[in-house]
Design a protein around this motif. Structure first.
Motif, short mmCIF file in Angstrom:
data_model
loop_
_atom_site.label_atom_id
_atom_site.label_comp_id
_atom_site.label_asym_id
_atom_site.label_seq_id
_atom_site.Cartn_x
_atom_site.Cartn_y
_atom_site.Cartn_z
N TYR A 183 -3.65 8.48 -5.91
CA TYR A 183 -4.73 7.83 -5.17
C TYR A 183 -4.76 6.33 -5.46
O TYR A 183 -4.82 5.49 -4.56
CB TYR A 183 -6.09 8.42 -5.58
N VAL A 184 -4.75 6.00 -6.74
CA VAL A 184 -4.86 4.61 -7.17
C VAL A 184 -3.69 3.78 -6.65
O VAL A 184 -3.86 2.65 -6.19
CB VAL A 184 -4.95 4.50 -8.71
N LEU A 185 -2.48 4.34 -6.74
CA LEU A 185 -1.28 3.62 -6.30
C LEU A 185 -1.36 3.31 -4.80
O LEU A 185 -1.09 2.18 -4.38
CB LEU A 185 -0.03 4.43 -6.60
N VAL A 186 -1.74 4.31 -4.00
CA VAL A 186 -1.84 4.10 -2.55
C VAL A 186 -2.88 3.03 -2.22
O VAL A 186 -2.62 2.12 -1.43
CB VAL A 186 -2.19 5.43 -1.83
N ILE A 187 -4.03 3.13 -2.87
CA ILE A 187 -5.10 2.16 -2.59
C ILE A 187 -4.73 0.78 -3.11
O ILE A 187 -5.02 -0.24 -2.46
CB ILE A 187 -6.44 2.66 -3.20
N ASN A 188 -4.08 0.71 -4.27
CA ASN A 188 -3.61 -0.58 -4.79
C ASN A 188 -2.61 -1.23 -3.84
O ASN A 188 -2.64 -2.44 -3.62
CB ASN A 188 -2.97 -0.40 -6.16
N LEU A 189 -1.72 -0.42 -3.27
CA LEU A 189 -0.74 -0.94 -2.31
C LEU A 189 -1.43 -1.46 -1.05
O LEU A 189 -1.11 -2.55 -0.56
CB LEU A 189 0.28 0.15 -1.94
N ILE A 190 -2.40 -0.69 -0.54
CA ILE A 190 -3.13 -1.10 0.66
C ILE A 190 -3.86 -2.43 0.42
O ILE A 190 -3.75 -3.38 1.20
CB ILE A 190 -4.13 -0.01 1.09
N PHE A 191 -4.61 -2.49 -0.70
CA PHE A 191 -5.33 -3.71 -1.02
C PHE A 191 -4.37 -4.87 -1.31
O PHE A 191 -4.64 -6.02 -0.94
CB PHE A 191 -6.26 -3.49 -2.23
#
Length: 294
Positions: A183-191
């Motif tokens: 979850y964190v990796l996907v959201i970090n990539l998006i941001f």
């Protein structure tokens, strides 16, 4: 966007996500050793269940709200205690703030204190208005000598004495941590790509221009029954996109996967809607209170 910028975003996202993964894994392993004792304490000691429930919710683990929902549906805790746990839950917000390498990490202390007192006081009021304590006591007397098994966030039995110790204390925490890492990796990539493409200053200016709508936005995001909602809210706060009031509002509403577990029970839908409404209104009230104070 250049190749170098893309590489920078990917590497930075992986690094930040790995740090968060290690922090969460440590917390989950520790929690695995006390989860059963805490859940039993909440369900059996009714005089102190609100206090223990509010403290239990502070544990930054997505399984807390699932365990609480399971106990509520089995009539082991009151609606007030469940609301207290939901409001005090922060999911993965605490590890994210601690791993942020910024002054935002200091927000953890007031956040935890406020969520504890808001959860405890709201739960106390609910138990006074909605009196289901007698039903809980009758049920506990009835099943006093029976073995109750409670469900964890990946649907394993948290108090199964026959379960392999390695699986219980390492495998389940590892699986939970890997899910949150994803979850964190996907959201970090998006941001990361948003910040690199649009510009951090432009994003922050846009969000700050909608300051008085931010508690409503974060509360609605907090309604999403997923660990990702607390991650999104916290990451935007770390980027200075929202203030502390909006952070508080969103994290008060967020209760991880607990709502999904409640909504599975069709017989309990009326009470579930009451719980959601109470949490939503409480989150908005305190979110806007801190917006206007600041």
């Amino acid at each position: 966007m250049t190749i170098e910028q893309i590489k920078h975003v990917i590497m930075h996202s992986i690094k930040d996500s790995l740090i968060t993964f290690l922090v969460i894994l440590l917390i989950y392993v520790i929690f695995a050793f006390v989860e059963v004792k805490v859940s039993n304490k909440i369900s059996k000691d009714n005089k102190l269940s609100l206090l223990f429930g509010s403290l239990f919710g502070l544990v930054p683990q997505c399984g807390v709200s699932v365990v609480a929902s399971d106990m509520y549906l089995k009539r082991h805790i009151t609606m007030g205690t469940l609301v207290a746990i939901f409001l005090s839950c922060s999911d993965e917000a605490i590890p994210l703030l601690l791993a942020s390498h910024s002054s935002k990490a200091l927000s953890v202390i007031p956040l935890l204190i406020l969520k504890f007192f808001i959860g405890f006081i709201t739960g106390f009021i609910i138990d006074k208005i909605i009196s289901d304590k007698k039903l809980i006591e009758e049920h506990l007397d009835h099943c006093e000598h029976e073995k109750e098994v409670h469900i964890g966030c990946c649907h394993h039995h948290i108090d199964d004495e026959k379960e392999n110790k390695w699986k219980k204390y390492l495998f389940h925490p590892l699986i939970h941590s890997l899910k949150i890492f994803a979850y964190v990796l996907v959201i970090n990539l998006i941001f990361g790509f948003l910040v690199e493409g649009i510009g951090e200053e432009n994003i922050v200016n846009f969000l700050n221009s909608n300051k008085y709508l931010s508690p409503l936005f974060t509360t609605l995001i907090g309604l999403i029954p997923s660990c990702s909602s607390s991650i999104i809210i916290t990451q935007v706060y770390i980027l200075n996109g929202i203030g502390f009031g909006a952070l508080l509002s969103g994290l008060l509403m967020n209760s991880g996967l607990g709502l999904i577990y409640l909504l599975k029970s069709k017989d309990n839908i009326k009470n579930t809607l009451k719980i959601i409404s109470i949490c939503f209104l409480t989150s908005l009230i305190f979110g806007y209170l801190f917006i206007f104070i600041n």
